[in-house]
Design a protein around this motif. Sequence first.
Motif, PDB file in Angstrom:
ATOM      1  N   UNK A  78       0.859  -1.191   0.000  1.00  0.00           N
ATOM      2  CA  UNK A  78       0.000   0.000   0.000  1.00  0.00           C
ATOM      3  C   UNK A  78       0.888   1.231   0.000  1.00  0.00           C
ATOM      4  N   UNK A  79       0.350   2.315  -0.516  1.00  0.00           N
ATOM      5  CA  UNK A  79       1.041   3.590  -0.464  1.00  0.00           C
ATOM      6  C   UNK A  79      -0.026   4.673  -0.418  1.00  0.00           C
ATOM      7  N   UNK A  80       0.342   5.914  -0.703  1.00  0.00           N
ATOM      8  CA  UNK A  80      -0.629   7.001  -0.556  1.00  0.00           C
ATOM      9  C   UNK A  80      -0.230   8.192  -1.417  1.00  0.00           C
ATOM     10  N   UNK A  81      -1.191   9.051  -1.632  1.00  0.00           N
ATOM     11  CA  UNK A  81      -0.980  10.402  -2.151  1.00  0.00           C
ATOM     12  C   UNK A  81      -2.024  11.316  -1.534  1.00  0.00           C
ATOM     13  N   UNK A  82      -1.747  12.619  -1.549  1.00  0.00           N
ATOM     14  CA  UNK A  82      -2.792  13.560  -1.164  1.00  0.00           C
ATOM     15  C   UNK A  82      -3.913  13.457  -2.186  1.00  0.00           C
ATOM     16  N   UNK A  83      -5.140  13.703  -1.741  1.00  0.00           N
ATOM     17  CA  UNK A  83      -6.293  13.400  -2.591  1.00  0.00           C
ATOM     18  C   UNK A  83      -6.468  14.346  -3.774  1.00  0.00           C
ATOM     19  N   UNK A  84      -5.687  15.431  -3.833  1.00  0.00           N
ATOM     20  CA  UNK A  84      -5.737  16.301  -4.999  1.00  0.00           C
ATOM     21  C   UNK A  84      -4.541  16.079  -5.924  1.00  0.00           C
ATOM     22  N   UNK A  85      -3.718  15.075  -5.635  1.00  0.00           N
ATOM     23  CA  UNK A  85      -2.518  14.812  -6.434  1.00  0.00           C
ATOM     24  C   UNK A  85      -2.841  13.959  -7.655  1.00  0.00           C
ATOM     25  N   UNK A  86      -1.990  14.095  -8.664  1.00  0.00           N
ATOM     26  CA  UNK A  86      -2.138  13.298  -9.877  1.00  0.00           C
ATOM     27  C   UNK A  86      -0.767  13.053 -10.471  1.00  0.00           C
ATOM     28  N   UNK A  87      -0.650  11.972 -11.238  1.00  0.00           N
ATOM     29  CA  UNK A  87       0.635  11.602 -11.819  1.00  0.00           C
ATOM     30  C   UNK A  87       0.404  10.651 -12.983  1.00  0.00           C
ATOM     31  N   UNK A  88       1.476  10.397 -13.729  1.00  0.00           N
ATOM     32  CA  UNK A  88       1.352   9.585 -14.933  1.00  0.00           C
ATOM     33  C   UNK A  88       1.323   8.089 -14.658  1.00  0.00           C
ATOM     34  N   UNK A  89       1.273   7.686 -13.391  1.00  0.00           N
ATOM     35  CA  UNK A  89       1.124   6.262 -13.052  1.00  0.00           C
ATOM     36  C   UNK A  89      -0.004   6.034 -12.051  1.00  0.00           C
ATOM     37  N   UNK A  90      -0.984   6.918 -12.048  1.00  0.00           N
ATOM     38  CA  UNK A  90      -2.023   6.888 -11.019  1.00  0.00           C
ATOM     39  C   UNK A  90      -3.407   6.908 -11.660  1.00  0.00           C
TER      40      UNK A  90
END
Length: 329
Positions: free
Chosen positions: A309-321
């Motif tokens: 498991x991992x995480x990001x802030x809920x407004x984040x975006x990326x080219x592998x998400x």
Amino acid sequence: MKIQCFLLVIWEISSIFCDCGCSTNRHDQGQCKIESNEINPSKKYSLQQNSESGQNFDHSNMVLIEAGTFEMGTNKPVFAADLEGPARNVTLDESFYLDMYEVSNQDFYNFVLATGYKSEAETFGDSFVFEMALPESERNQYKDVRAVQASWWIKLKGASWKHPEGALSTIEDRMNHPVIHVSWNDAVEFCKHIGKRLPTEAEWERACRGGLKQKLYPWGNKLNPKGLHWANIWQGEFPKINTGEDGFIFTAPVSEFLPNKFGLFNMAGNVWEWVQDDWHSDPLNSKVKKGGSFLCHESYCWRYRCAARSFNTKDSSASNLGFRCAATA
């Protein structure tokens, strides 16, 4: 972007110890949080959004997963601070449906066409792009917009779900690939529009395991059984060399590779998938993601395991998400 022959890509960049996508949080300049907190089951397995999934949804490309008890997590955590363990019995009281495939560019395009929705990456004007996706001659100009602890991530102006490598790029030749550069908030809105919701972490992991108990991957413990590639992950030396032995350097079509025993595709690798749950050390702002991505490798980001498991802030975006949707049965 499928390759027909052995492809060797050499990429020079200094390796650092942290990431797997958490460096792409929008507001923290690439700082990873690795605090080890106690598990709070009442939050971790919350079904608070289940009421948002209605009964008028199309489940033709979904798999019904029955309610019941399964063993979640692991007693052999690779990243202990992520709270991968311990192994514990978790009971899901309600049966649920889960999308067979990750949400594709075509799916998200249809959603935008119907609603006029504007993604958060479009609103902010940028998103995180993996450096190798950009021409080598252009990379030096982005020295000041890289994630602090993972400099292969570039915060690129104009990058979004429909322009994955910046304003001049297109998705026209990959409409059957998973949509990327979508935030948790974007995913929630998409699922809500079609009468669905995001899965909880427990639902996602039960689905990933496909009825198997304490296996590393959706198909078992061996990475390449029968000499086959079962997931789109990194081959070679991360982040310098990707040999592309599985046929892909970046994303693969959502129906690529063999499904698990539940009939679900790409539950490991390809793109990270958002789930409902809060991240334990930042419950107000960060959300759990599961499954790993095409950038994961055992030597660095071995998170294409079911328990990872991992995480990001809920407004984040990326080219592998990206994400897939669920619905209560």
